[in-house]
Write an enzyme that holds these catalytic residues in place. Structure first.
Site, PDB file in Angstrom:
ATOM      1  N   GLY A  46       0.838  -1.196   0.000  1.00  0.00           N
ATOM      2  CA  GLY A  46       0.000   0.000   0.000  1.00  0.00           C
ATOM      3  C   GLY A  46       0.868   1.238   0.000  1.00  0.00           C
ATOM      4  N   GLN A  51       2.793   9.890   2.106  1.00  0.00           N
ATOM      5  CA  GLN A  51       4.138   9.319   2.258  1.00  0.00           C
ATOM      6  C   GLN A  51       5.121   9.821   1.210  1.00  0.00           C
ATOM      7  OE1 GLN A  51       2.311   5.168   2.534  1.00  0.00           O
ATOM      8  NE2 GLN A  51       4.130   4.935   3.789  1.00  0.00           N
ATOM      9  N   LEU A  92       6.332   1.668   5.033  1.00  0.00           N
ATOM     10  CA  LEU A  92       7.467   2.132   4.245  1.00  0.00           C
ATOM     11  C   LEU A  92       8.048   3.420   4.823  1.00  0.00           C
ATOM     12  CD1 LEU A  92       6.074   1.411   0.664  1.00  0.00           C
ATOM     13  CD2 LEU A  92       7.769   0.084   1.941  1.00  0.00           C
ATOM     14  N   GLU A 134      -3.695   2.964   5.398  1.00  0.00           N
ATOM     15  CA  GLU A 134      -3.486   4.029   4.400  1.00  0.00           C
ATOM     16  C   GLU A 134      -4.357   5.251   4.694  1.00  0.00           C
ATOM     17  OE1 GLU A 134      -0.939   3.522   2.857  1.00  0.00           O
ATOM     18  OE2 GLU A 134      -0.832   1.342   2.936  1.00  0.00           O
TER      19      GLU A 134
END
Ligand code: GNR
Ligand code: NI
Length: 167
Positions: A46, A51, A92, A134
């Site tokens: 995702g 980000q 991430l 998310e």
């Protein structure tokens, strides 16, 4: 297409609130393509626009084994959430850190697809975890905020040290 730079915790830009998308124009389509390339290359299941330092309400998810089932959610909203379930999460934006988060087990989500068409999706398992993870990013929330203050402090210090050593 281009790989985008992923912002790492504890960068304050991860706490910005993303703004709704009014038109799915060529800029948004280019952002979707670049985010998809970035997500697959990471690799991740995702990615939220937050980000990559773009503060618009856009998330991508692909939990398929073959990495050929990209789901695009524009202005996603959780209509209904039920149950409770624990899952190991990673991010991430928080490289190398994995920990268990408890969230609703099933969610019903409404969003626009990459053509601007509304759709609804019922998700459970990893899909439900990812969509919630998310959407949290769009609201300026990172999964480590579900952990204890002590763990958050350890993670912050570890990632600041990593960033310093990478210079
Ligand atoms: O790649 C990712 N894996 C993952 C695993 C468990 C729960 C959530 C995720 S999302 C993450 C990619 C990411 O950081 N998305 O914001
Ligand atoms: Ni994440």
């Amino acid at each position: 297409m281009a790989l985008l730079k992923i912002v790492h915790y504890p960068d304050p830009r991860l706490h910005k609130i993303a703004q709704p998308i009014t038109t799915v124009d060529d800029n948004i389509k280019a952002l979707i393509a670049n985010m998809a390339e970035t997500m697959y290359s990471a690799p991740g299941v995702g990615l939220a626009a937050t980000q990559v330092d773009r503060h618009v309400r856009l998330i991508l998810v692909d939990i398929s084994e073959s990495k050929n089932d990209l789901k695009v959610f524009i202005n996603p909203e959780i209509l209904e959430a039920s149950g409770q379930s624990e899952h190991e999460e990673g991010c991430l934006s928080v490289p190398g850190i994995y920990d268990t988060v408890t969230r609703p087990e099933r969610v019903r989500v409404r969003a626009l697809d990459r053509d601007g068409q509304p759709f609804e999706l019922e998700a459970d398992g990893l899909m439900a975890v990812c969509v919630q993870h998310e959407i949290d990013h769009l609201n300026g929330k990172v999964f480590v905020e579900y952990l204890s203050r002590l763990k958050q402090e350890r993670i912050r210090k570890k990632l600041l040290k990593q960033a310093r050593e990478a210079m």
